[in-house]
Enzyme design. Sequence first.
Site, short mmCIF file in Angstrom:
data_model
loop_
_atom_site.label_atom_id
_atom_site.label_comp_id
_atom_site.label_asym_id
_atom_site.label_seq_id
_atom_site.Cartn_x
_atom_site.Cartn_y
_atom_site.Cartn_z
N GLY A 98 -11.67 -52.93 91.27
CA GLY A 98 -12.33 -53.04 90.11
C GLY A 98 -13.87 -53.14 90.24
O GLY A 98 -14.74 -52.46 89.39
N TYR A 132 -15.97 -60.45 85.59
CA TYR A 132 -17.11 -59.64 85.06
C TYR A 132 -18.32 -60.83 85.45
O TYR A 132 -19.39 -60.10 85.89
CB TYR A 132 -17.00 -59.75 83.74
CG TYR A 132 -15.94 -58.63 83.17
CD1 TYR A 132 -15.84 -57.57 83.96
CD2 TYR A 132 -14.90 -58.85 82.32
CE1 TYR A 132 -14.98 -56.58 83.56
CE2 TYR A 132 -14.08 -57.81 81.89
CZ TYR A 132 -14.21 -56.71 82.50
OH TYR A 132 -13.18 -55.71 82.18
C1 LIG Z 1 -10.29 -57.64 86.36
C2 LIG Z 1 -9.80 -56.48 87.37
C3 LIG Z 1 -10.14 -54.92 86.80
C4 LIG Z 1 -10.54 -56.90 88.56
O1 LIG Z 1 -10.29 -55.85 89.59
P1 LIG Z 1 -9.95 -56.44 91.04
O2 LIG Z 1 -9.81 -54.95 91.72
O3 LIG Z 1 -8.84 -57.29 91.13
O4 LIG Z 1 -11.28 -57.13 91.24
P2 LIG Z 1 -12.11 -56.92 92.71
O5 LIG Z 1 -11.27 -57.14 93.71
O6 LIG Z 1 -13.00 -55.90 92.56
O7 LIG Z 1 -13.10 -58.46 92.43
C5 LIG Z 1 -14.54 -58.10 92.73
C6 LIG Z 1 -15.13 -59.57 92.59
O8 LIG Z 1 -14.88 -60.45 91.33
C7 LIG Z 1 -14.08 -61.44 91.99
N1 LIG Z 1 -12.95 -61.84 91.33
C8 LIG Z 1 -12.14 -60.95 91.03
N2 LIG Z 1 -10.80 -61.46 90.29
C9 LIG Z 1 -11.47 -62.79 90.13
C10 LIG Z 1 -10.74 -64.00 89.51
N3 LIG Z 1 -9.56 -64.00 88.89
N4 LIG Z 1 -11.36 -65.10 89.67
C11 LIG Z 1 -12.80 -65.20 90.40
N5 LIG Z 1 -13.24 -64.13 90.74
C12 LIG Z 1 -12.60 -62.91 90.79
C13 LIG Z 1 -13.79 -61.15 93.37
O9 LIG Z 1 -13.61 -62.31 94.21
C14 LIG Z 1 -14.65 -60.24 94.12
O10 LIG Z 1 -15.73 -61.10 94.29
P3 LIG Z 1 -16.82 -60.56 95.54
O11 LIG Z 1 -17.55 -59.34 95.01
O12 LIG Z 1 -17.79 -61.61 95.81
O13 LIG Z 1 -15.92 -60.42 96.91
C15 LIG Z 1 -8.22 -56.45 87.62
O14 LIG Z 1 -8.19 -57.73 88.10
C16 LIG Z 1 -7.31 -56.17 86.43
O15 LIG Z 1 -7.06 -54.94 86.24
N6 LIG Z 1 -6.79 -57.15 85.70
C17 LIG Z 1 -6.02 -56.85 84.60
C18 LIG Z 1 -6.57 -56.08 83.61
C19 LIG Z 1 -7.72 -56.66 83.01
O16 LIG Z 1 -8.01 -57.90 82.74
N7 LIG Z 1 -8.65 -55.71 82.80
C20 LIG Z 1 -9.95 -56.13 82.16
C21 LIG Z 1 -9.96 -55.83 80.59
S1 LIG Z 1 -11.28 -56.42 79.78
#
Ligand SMILES: CC(C)(COP(=O)(O)OP(=O)(O)OC[C@H]1O[C@@H](n2cnc3c(N)ncnc32)[C@H](O)[C@@H]1OP(=O)(O)O)[C@@H](O)C(=O)NCCC(=O)NCCS
Length: 160
Positions: A98, A132
């Site tokens: 993400g 975010y």
């Molecule tokens: C939100 C989403 C896009 C994040 O993608 P991801 O690949 O899981 O996130 P990443 O691994 O890139 O995370 C990057 C950073 O955010 C932090 N992070 C990610 N999810 C987190 C959570 N649930 N709580 C706290 N921190 C979080 C990670 O620890 C990481 O921190 P770092 O850069 O210090 O290591 C993904 O979880 C998703 O698709 N969720 C469901 C759909 C959704 O909600 N989309 C957004 C709609 S507005």
Amino acid sequence: MSLIIRRAEPGDAGLVLEFIIKLAEYEKLNDEVSATEADIEKHLFGPEPKVFCEIAEHEGKPVGFALWFYTFSTFQGRHGIWLEDLYVEPGVRGNGIGKALLRHLARRCRNEGLGRLSWWVLNWNEPAIKFYKAQGAVMHDEWTVCRVSGPELEALAEEK
Ligand SMILES: CC(C)(COP(=O)(O)OP(=O)(O)OC[C@H]1O[C@@H](n2cnc3c(N)ncnc32)[C@H](O)[C@@H]1OP(=O)(O)O)[C@@H](O)C(=O)NCCC(=O)NCCS
């Protein structure tokens, strides 16, 4: 981890729609999805597209997407990017995918002199809000979304 971010291309419309539906299911908004594969094909891959999509591929397999278009801020006098959809498959979340998609769009902003990268997030979507905030996003919760659609949009268009 092998990760590439590539531009969606003709032939990806089915995949993009699949991701859109999965995101809508996660957001409990799947009843609102009426887009078809043909709609996606037409708007993403037709002549002079106004909306764009990046696909994240992890170990050669598509695992997420970011769909976006250009905005314009009159206050800044500059274009920006509106991130309409961001989604990563559950099995590979937490691996930086993400963040890589967001970084890709932030780099486009920097390279093109764009002023802002913006998007909505549902108030209950705590994991995404945390994600975010970790990327430096500021929540503008003094704003409310206004939308006119369906019969109200028709009525507004027809009123003299
Ligand atoms: C939100 C989403 C896009 C994040 O993608 P991801 O690949 O899981 O996130 P990443 O691994 O890139 O995370 C990057 C950073 O955010 C932090 N992070 C990610 N999810 C987190 C959570 N649930 N709580 C706290 N921190 C979080 C990670 O620890 C990481 O921190 P770092 O850069 O210090 O290591 C993904 O979880 C998703 O698709 N969720 C469901 C759909 C959704 O909600 N989309 C957004 C709609 S507005």
